[in-house]
Scaffold this motif. Structure first.
Motif, PDB file in Angstrom:
ATOM      1  N   GLU A  24       0.850  -1.182   0.000  1.00 47.19           N
ATOM      2  CA  GLU A  24       0.000   0.000   0.000  1.00 47.19           C
ATOM      3  C   GLU A  24       0.890   1.238   0.000  1.00 47.19           C
ATOM      4  O   GLU A  24       1.950   1.223   0.622  1.00 47.19           O
ATOM      5  CB  GLU A  24      -0.805  -0.018   1.303  1.00 47.19           C
ATOM      6  CG  GLU A  24      -2.220   0.462   1.233  1.00 47.19           C
ATOM      7  CD  GLU A  24      -2.919   0.301   2.578  1.00 47.19           C
ATOM      8  OE1 GLU A  24      -3.133   1.306   3.243  1.00 47.19           O
ATOM      9  OE2 GLU A  24      -3.245  -0.852   2.949  1.00 47.19           O
ATOM     10  N   ILE A  25       0.453   2.291  -0.696  1.00 48.01           N
ATOM     11  CA  ILE A  25       1.187   3.555  -0.625  1.00 48.01           C
ATOM     12  C   ILE A  25       0.192   4.630  -0.227  1.00 48.01           C
ATOM     13  O   ILE A  25      -0.891   4.729  -0.798  1.00 48.01           O
ATOM     14  CB  ILE A  25       1.809   3.941  -1.983  1.00 48.01           C
ATOM     15  CG1 ILE A  25       2.764   2.855  -2.470  1.00 48.01           C
ATOM     16  CG2 ILE A  25       2.544   5.271  -1.880  1.00 48.01           C
ATOM     17  CD1 ILE A  25       3.501   3.218  -3.753  1.00 48.01           C
ATOM     18  N   ILE A  79       4.984   0.371   8.741  1.00 55.15           N
ATOM     19  CA  ILE A  79       4.753   1.658   8.094  1.00 55.15           C
ATOM     20  C   ILE A  79       6.059   2.439   8.054  1.00 55.15           C
ATOM     21  O   ILE A  79       6.680   2.679   9.098  1.00 55.15           O
ATOM     22  CB  ILE A  79       3.708   2.495   8.869  1.00 55.15           C
ATOM     23  CG1 ILE A  79       2.425   1.684   9.073  1.00 55.15           C
ATOM     24  CG2 ILE A  79       3.411   3.795   8.133  1.00 55.15           C
ATOM     25  CD1 ILE A  79       1.404   2.376   9.966  1.00 55.15           C
ATOM     26  N   GLY A  80       6.492   2.809   6.881  1.00 56.51           N
ATOM     27  CA  GLY A  80       7.744   3.558   6.780  1.00 56.51           C
ATOM     28  C   GLY A  80       7.855   4.303   5.472  1.00 56.51           C
ATOM     29  O   GLY A  80       7.027   4.128   4.572  1.00 56.51           O
ATOM     30  N   ASP A  81       8.894   5.117   5.366  1.00 59.25           N
ATOM     31  CA  ASP A  81       9.032   5.966   4.171  1.00 59.25           C
ATOM     32  C   ASP A  81      10.100   5.453   3.201  1.00 59.25           C
ATOM     33  O   ASP A  81      10.305   6.051   2.155  1.00 59.25           O
ATOM     34  CB  ASP A  81       9.369   7.412   4.568  1.00 59.25           C
ATOM     35  CG  ASP A  81      10.759   7.533   5.163  1.00 59.25           C
ATOM     36  OD1 ASP A  81      11.012   6.906   6.207  1.00 59.25           O
ATOM     37  OD2 ASP A  81      11.605   8.229   4.564  1.00 59.25           O
ATOM     38  N   GLN A  82      10.789   4.356   3.550  1.00 53.75           N
ATOM     39  CA  GLN A  82      11.867   3.920   2.667  1.00 53.75           C
ATOM     40  C   GLN A  82      11.687   2.488   2.166  1.00 53.75           C
ATOM     41  O   GLN A  82      11.431   1.565   2.934  1.00 53.75           O
ATOM     42  CB  GLN A  82      13.212   4.020   3.395  1.00 53.75           C
ATOM     43  CG  GLN A  82      13.606   5.480   3.628  1.00 53.75           C
ATOM     44  CD  GLN A  82      15.107   5.679   3.656  1.00 53.75           C
ATOM     45  OE1 GLN A  82      15.854   5.065   2.878  1.00 53.75           O
ATOM     46  NE2 GLN A  82      15.567   6.537   4.540  1.00 53.75           N
ATOM     47  N   ALA A 106      10.492  -5.794   5.931  1.00 55.02           N
ATOM     48  CA  ALA A 106       9.243  -6.391   6.405  1.00 55.02           C
ATOM     49  C   ALA A 106       8.679  -7.378   5.382  1.00 55.02           C
ATOM     50  O   ALA A 106       8.155  -8.431   5.747  1.00 55.02           O
ATOM     51  CB  ALA A 106       8.220  -5.298   6.719  1.00 55.02           C
ATOM     52  N   ASN A 107       8.805  -7.052   4.105  1.00 53.01           N
ATOM     53  CA  ASN A 107       8.337  -7.978   3.061  1.00 53.01           C
ATOM     54  C   ASN A 107       9.066  -9.317   3.137  1.00 53.01           C
ATOM     55  O   ASN A 107       8.501 -10.361   2.832  1.00 53.01           O
ATOM     56  CB  ASN A 107       8.581  -7.385   1.670  1.00 53.01           C
ATOM     57  CG  ASN A 107       7.417  -6.510   1.203  1.00 53.01           C
ATOM     58  OD1 ASN A 107       6.346  -6.504   1.794  1.00 53.01           O
ATOM     59  ND2 ASN A 107       7.640  -5.773   0.122  1.00 53.01           N
ATOM     60  N   ILE A 134       3.367  -0.812   4.287  1.00 48.18           N
ATOM     61  CA  ILE A 134       2.753   0.436   3.851  1.00 48.18           C
ATOM     62  C   ILE A 134       3.841   1.493   3.708  1.00 48.18           C
ATOM     63  O   ILE A 134       4.544   1.822   4.662  1.00 48.18           O
ATOM     64  CB  ILE A 134       1.700   0.922   4.871  1.00 48.18           C
ATOM     65  CG1 ILE A 134       0.632  -0.171   5.080  1.00 48.18           C
ATOM     66  CG2 ILE A 134       1.064   2.226   4.397  1.00 48.18           C
ATOM     67  CD1 ILE A 134      -0.273   0.083   6.268  1.00 48.18           C
ATOM     68  N   LEU A 135       3.960   2.006   2.492  1.00 49.23           N
ATOM     69  CA  LEU A 135       4.955   3.052   2.225  1.00 49.23           C
ATOM     70  C   LEU A 135       4.248   4.398   2.285  1.00 49.23           C
ATOM     71  O   LEU A 135       3.206   4.594   1.670  1.00 49.23           O
ATOM     72  CB  LEU A 135       5.553   2.846   0.828  1.00 49.23           C
ATOM     73  CG  LEU A 135       6.661   3.807   0.411  1.00 49.23           C
ATOM     74  CD1 LEU A 135       7.936   3.565   1.218  1.00 49.23           C
ATOM     75  CD2 LEU A 135       6.966   3.672  -1.089  1.00 49.23           C
ATOM     76  N   ILE A 136       4.810   5.317   3.061  1.00 45.78           N
ATOM     77  CA  ILE A 136       4.213   6.648   3.123  1.00 45.78           C
ATOM     78  C   ILE A 136       5.215   7.666   2.565  1.00 45.78           C
ATOM     79  O   ILE A 136       6.407   7.391   2.435  1.00 45.78           O
ATOM     80  CB  ILE A 136       3.788   7.023   4.561  1.00 45.78           C
ATOM     81  CG1 ILE A 136       4.937   6.828   5.533  1.00 45.78           C
ATOM     82  CG2 ILE A 136       2.617   6.187   5.030  1.00 45.78           C
ATOM     83  CD1 ILE A 136       5.504   8.076   5.991  1.00 45.78           C
ATOM     84  N   ASN A 137       4.710   8.844   2.214  1.00 46.77           N
ATOM     85  CA  ASN A 137       5.589   9.877   1.679  1.00 46.77           C
ATOM     86  C   ASN A 137       6.483  10.420   2.784  1.00 46.77           C
ATOM     87  O   ASN A 137       6.009  10.666   3.891  1.00 46.77           O
ATOM     88  CB  ASN A 137       4.762  11.035   1.124  1.00 46.77           C
ATOM     89  CG  ASN A 137       4.038  10.661  -0.139  1.00 46.77           C
ATOM     90  OD1 ASN A 137       4.328   9.637  -0.749  1.00 46.77           O
ATOM     91  ND2 ASN A 137       3.097  11.483  -0.528  1.00 46.77           N
TER      92      ASN A 137
END
Ligand code: MG
Length: 178
Positions: free
Chosen positions: A8-9, A114-117, A125-126, A133-136
């Motif tokens: 998810e992004i 949940i992280g940005d990188q 985690a994968n 979940i990738l966040i900006n």
């Protein structure tokens, strides 16, 4: 390759669909700190994020920081938020993720990272099958080395879009110069 692709992004933690995650069986979040919850050059958790942390906990989610950042800084933020932390994580190593799950007493199908990188948070985690979940990134001002990583990240994400693994809008919304 697929190990680098987030499930998810989203723009920021506050944009997460908590209900959908709960329905998916997620009961805890393994959280990156720098540029996910605070700007990497910031000393303050914003009011908005403080509220969000309170809210997710009220909703029944457990939280644990998993950070490669300066340990004293990570511990300070963890204490402020009242949540545990795995410091000196050296993501993408697998161990810190297992440690965090142990702290929360949850299994890998019950947590989301949940992280940005891409290369640390998502890949790490994968590797063990955790929902990612990738966040900006919060701060666009970054170290030179990180800016370089961002460029490669951008290229990867565009490739994932081409493969149909992630929606193109999600990547367009992501800042960081691409
Ligand atoms: Mg980060």
């Amino acid at each position: 390759m697929k190990l680098l692709c987030p499930k998810e992004i989203t723009a920021s933690v506050t944009h997460l669909d908590l209900e959908a995650l709960w329905r998916r069986g997620i009961r805890g979040f393994l959280m990156d700190l720098d540029n996910t919850l605070v700007g990497w050059d910031s000393d303050q958790l914003t009011e908005e994020f403080q509220q969000w942390i309170k809210r997710v906990q009220e909703d029944g989610f457990k939280l644990c920081l998993v950070s490669n950042g300066i340990p004293s800084r990570v511990q300070r933020f963890a204490a402020e938020m009242g949540i545990p932390a795995v410091v000196r994580a050296f993501k993408p190593r697998r161990r810190p993720f297992y440690k965090a799950m142990q702290r929360l007493d949850l299994t890998k199908s019950q947590v989301a990272m949940i992280g940005d990188q891409v290369f640390t948070d998502v890949f790490g985690a994968n590797r063990i099958g955790i929902y990612t979940i990738l966040i900006n990134p919060l701060s666009v001002k970054e170290l030179k080395s990180t800016r370089f990583v961002r460029k490669i990240e951008g290229r990867m994400l565009r490739r994932f879009v081409k493969k149909g693994w992630i929606p193109s809008e999600a990547v367009l919304r992501r800042n960081g110069g691409f």
